[in-house]
Design a protein around this motif. Sequence first.
Motif, PDB file in Angstrom:
ATOM      1  N   PHE A  33      16.588   3.150 -13.860  1.00  0.00           N
ATOM      2  CA  PHE A  33      15.470   3.402 -12.964  1.00  0.00           C
ATOM      3  C   PHE A  33      15.829   4.575 -12.068  1.00  0.00           C
ATOM      4  CE2 PHE A  33      15.659  -1.098 -13.934  1.00  0.00           C
ATOM      5  CZ  PHE A  33      14.376  -1.359 -14.378  1.00  0.00           C
ATOM      6  N   ALA A  34      15.175   5.709 -12.285  1.00  0.00           N
ATOM      7  CA  ALA A  34      15.321   6.859 -11.392  1.00  0.00           C
ATOM      8  C   ALA A  34      14.220   6.714 -10.349  1.00  0.00           C
ATOM      9  CB  ALA A  34      15.184   8.160 -12.165  1.00  0.00           C
ATOM     10  N   LEU A  35      14.591   6.467  -9.109  1.00  0.00           N
ATOM     11  CA  LEU A  35      13.589   6.173  -8.092  1.00  0.00           C
ATOM     12  C   LEU A  35      12.572   7.294  -7.928  1.00  0.00           C
ATOM     13  CD1 LEU A  35      15.586   4.268  -5.340  1.00  0.00           C
ATOM     14  CD2 LEU A  35      14.292   3.373  -7.271  1.00  0.00           C
ATOM     15  N   ALA A  36      12.979   8.529  -8.157  1.00  0.00           N
ATOM     16  CA  ALA A  36      12.056   9.657  -8.022  1.00  0.00           C
ATOM     17  C   ALA A  36      10.917   9.583  -9.035  1.00  0.00           C
ATOM     18  CB  ALA A  36      12.802  10.974  -8.179  1.00  0.00           C
ATOM     19  N   GLN A  37      11.123   8.884 -10.137  1.00  0.00           N
ATOM     20  CA  GLN A  37      10.116   8.811 -11.187  1.00  0.00           C
ATOM     21  C   GLN A  37       9.210   7.589 -11.061  1.00  0.00           C
ATOM     22  OE1 GLN A  37      12.382   9.012 -14.790  1.00  0.00           O
ATOM     23  NE2 GLN A  37      12.922  11.150 -14.483  1.00  0.00           N
ATOM     24  N   LEU A  38       9.445   6.742 -10.074  1.00  0.00           N
ATOM     25  CA  LEU A  38       8.641   5.535  -9.905  1.00  0.00           C
ATOM     26  C   LEU A  38       7.567   5.753  -8.847  1.00  0.00           C
ATOM     27  CD1 LEU A  38      11.448   2.817  -9.777  1.00  0.00           C
ATOM     28  CD2 LEU A  38      10.096   3.513 -11.748  1.00  0.00           C
ATOM     29  N   PRO A  39       6.368   5.173  -9.049  1.00  0.00           N
ATOM     30  CA  PRO A  39       5.369   5.212  -7.985  1.00  0.00           C
ATOM     31  C   PRO A  39       5.874   4.419  -6.778  1.00  0.00           C
ATOM     32  CG  PRO A  39       4.532   4.024  -9.926  1.00  0.00           C
ATOM     33  CD  PRO A  39       5.910   4.507 -10.247  1.00  0.00           C
ATOM     34  N   ALA A  40       5.410   4.769  -5.597  1.00  0.00           N
ATOM     35  CA  ALA A  40       5.920   4.177  -4.353  1.00  0.00           C
ATOM     36  C   ALA A  40       5.912   2.648  -4.350  1.00  0.00           C
ATOM     37  CB  ALA A  40       5.153   4.730  -3.153  1.00  0.00           C
ATOM     38  N   PRO A  41       4.831   1.967  -4.773  1.00  0.00           N
ATOM     39  CA  PRO A  41       4.877   0.494  -4.734  1.00  0.00           C
ATOM     40  C   PRO A  41       5.943  -0.094  -5.653  1.00  0.00           C
ATOM     41  CG  PRO A  41       2.616   1.272  -5.021  1.00  0.00           C
ATOM     42  CD  PRO A  41       3.520   2.457  -5.147  1.00  0.00           C
ATOM     43  N   ARG A  42       6.110   0.489  -6.823  1.00  0.00           N
ATOM     44  CA  ARG A  42       7.124  -0.018  -7.758  1.00  0.00           C
ATOM     45  C   ARG A  42       8.530   0.268  -7.238  1.00  0.00           C
ATOM     46  NH1 ARG A  42       8.722   1.364 -13.540  1.00  0.00           N
ATOM     47  NH2 ARG A  42       9.917  -0.477 -14.077  1.00  0.00           N
ATOM     48  N   ARG A  43       8.722   1.438  -6.631  1.00  0.00           N
ATOM     49  CA  ARG A  43      10.018   1.789  -6.052  1.00  0.00           C
ATOM     50  C   ARG A  43      10.394   0.766  -4.980  1.00  0.00           C
ATOM     51  NH1 ARG A  43       9.487   7.203  -5.274  1.00  0.00           N
ATOM     52  NH2 ARG A  43       8.135   6.833  -3.518  1.00  0.00           N
ATOM     53  N   GLU A  44       9.420   0.376  -4.132  1.00  0.00           N
ATOM     54  CA  GLU A  44       9.682  -0.623  -3.100  1.00  0.00           C
ATOM     55  C   GLU A  44      10.056  -1.968  -3.717  1.00  0.00           C
ATOM     56  OE1 GLU A  44       6.727  -1.018  -0.032  1.00  0.00           O
ATOM     57  OE2 GLU A  44       6.365   1.147  -0.065  1.00  0.00           O
ATOM     58  N   GLN A  45       9.381  -2.352  -4.805  1.00  0.00           N
ATOM     59  CA  GLN A  45       9.694  -3.617  -5.469  1.00  0.00           C
ATOM     60  C   GLN A  45      11.115  -3.608  -6.025  1.00  0.00           C
ATOM     61  OE1 GLN A  45       6.428  -3.755  -8.282  1.00  0.00           O
ATOM     62  NE2 GLN A  45       5.506  -5.468  -7.169  1.00  0.00           N
ATOM     63  N   VAL A  46      11.489  -2.527  -6.687  1.00  0.00           N
ATOM     64  CA  VAL A  46      12.844  -2.424  -7.244  1.00  0.00           C
ATOM     65  C   VAL A  46      13.872  -2.507  -6.117  1.00  0.00           C
ATOM     66  CG1 VAL A  46      14.470  -0.882  -8.419  1.00  0.00           C
ATOM     67  CG2 VAL A  46      12.161  -1.173  -9.332  1.00  0.00           C
ATOM     68  N   CYS A  47      13.644  -1.797  -5.030  1.00  0.00           N
ATOM     69  CA  CYS A  47      14.583  -1.826  -3.900  1.00  0.00           C
ATOM     70  C   CYS A  47      14.658  -3.217  -3.279  1.00  0.00           C
ATOM     71  CB  CYS A  47      14.186  -0.785  -2.856  1.00  0.00           C
ATOM     72  SG  CYS A  47      14.460   0.913  -3.404  1.00  0.00           S
ATOM     73  N   ASP A  48      13.522  -3.911  -3.183  1.00  0.00           N
ATOM     74  CA  ASP A  48      13.524  -5.276  -2.630  1.00  0.00           C
ATOM     75  C   ASP A  48      14.321  -6.225  -3.518  1.00  0.00           C
ATOM     76  OD1 ASP A  48      12.026  -4.493  -0.448  1.00  0.00           O
ATOM     77  OD2 ASP A  48      10.125  -5.235  -1.265  1.00  0.00           O
ATOM     78  N   ILE A  49      14.165  -6.096  -4.839  1.00  0.00           N
ATOM     79  CA  ILE A  49      14.925  -6.937  -5.768  1.00  0.00           C
ATOM     80  C   ILE A  49      16.423  -6.682  -5.598  1.00  0.00           C
ATOM     81  CG2 ILE A  49      15.448  -7.333  -8.215  1.00  0.00           C
ATOM     82  CD1 ILE A  49      12.411  -6.832  -8.745  1.00  0.00           C
ATOM     83  N   LEU A  50      16.804  -5.415  -5.476  1.00  0.00           N
ATOM     84  CA  LEU A  50      18.220  -5.079  -5.291  1.00  0.00           C
ATOM     85  C   LEU A  50      18.759  -5.645  -3.986  1.00  0.00           C
ATOM     86  CD1 LEU A  50      18.348  -1.398  -6.532  1.00  0.00           C
ATOM     87  CD2 LEU A  50      19.200  -3.427  -7.698  1.00  0.00           C
ATOM     88  N   LYS A  51      17.991  -5.521  -2.899  1.00  0.00           N
ATOM     89  CA  LYS A  51      18.440  -6.042  -1.610  1.00  0.00           C
ATOM     90  C   LYS A  51      18.641  -7.558  -1.663  1.00  0.00           C
ATOM     91  CE  LYS A  51      16.338  -2.371   1.064  1.00  0.00           C
ATOM     92  NZ  LYS A  51      15.179  -1.975   1.856  1.00  0.00           N
ATOM     93  N   LYS A  52      17.818  -8.235  -2.441  1.00  0.00           N
ATOM     94  CA  LYS A  52      17.940  -9.688  -2.584  1.00  0.00           C
ATOM     95  C   LYS A  52      19.143 -10.061  -3.453  1.00  0.00           C
ATOM     96  CE  LYS A  52      15.199 -13.675  -4.045  1.00  0.00           C
ATOM     97  NZ  LYS A  52      13.902 -14.112  -4.587  1.00  0.00           N
ATOM     98  N   ALA A  53      19.400  -9.264  -4.486  1.00  0.00           N
ATOM     99  CA  ALA A  53      20.446  -9.595  -5.450  1.00  0.00           C
ATOM    100  C   ALA A  53      21.847  -9.161  -5.022  1.00  0.00           C
ATOM    101  CB  ALA A  53      20.122  -8.968  -6.806  1.00  0.00           C
ATOM    102  N   MET A  54      21.976  -8.046  -4.353  1.00  0.00           N
ATOM    103  CA  MET A  54      23.296  -7.483  -4.057  1.00  0.00           C
ATOM    104  C   MET A  54      24.235  -8.436  -3.314  1.00  0.00           C
ATOM    105  SD  MET A  54      23.401  -4.448  -5.443  1.00  0.00           S
ATOM    106  CE  MET A  54      24.517  -3.343  -4.613  1.00  0.00           C
TER     107      MET A  54
END
Length: 112
Positions: A33-54
């Motif tokens: 997942f290259a964050l620059a290539q994701l639309p803003a809502p999807r980028r936020e979802q991916v980041c939220d999943i990472l913050k929960k999992a890390m």
Amino acid sequence: MKELPELTDDAVIDLAREGGVAWIPKLAGERRFALAQLPAPRREQVCDILKKAMPLGAPPGENNPAGRGDQRYFRIQISYETDRQSGDIVILIPEQLAPPELEHLWREGECE
């Protein structure tokens, strides 16, 4: 665990499931997942999943139980660059501890 850096558009996340008794390519598929290539809502979802999992994982090493025996685990590698720093973070999360959203992201390449 190293604190999760601010994930800007320069960040690239590699997510893979590894481990187990036998290596089966379909079960070890890596997602990128290259964050620059994701639309803003999807980028936020991916980041939220990472913050929960890390917090559920740890860096590779002797003290990390992920992958011991025939246990599967998720490997998250984040390559990032900010104004103040750049680098890579690798975290291993045992499959049984991983949130369902992380597994869904790995399987489908999509957020729920």
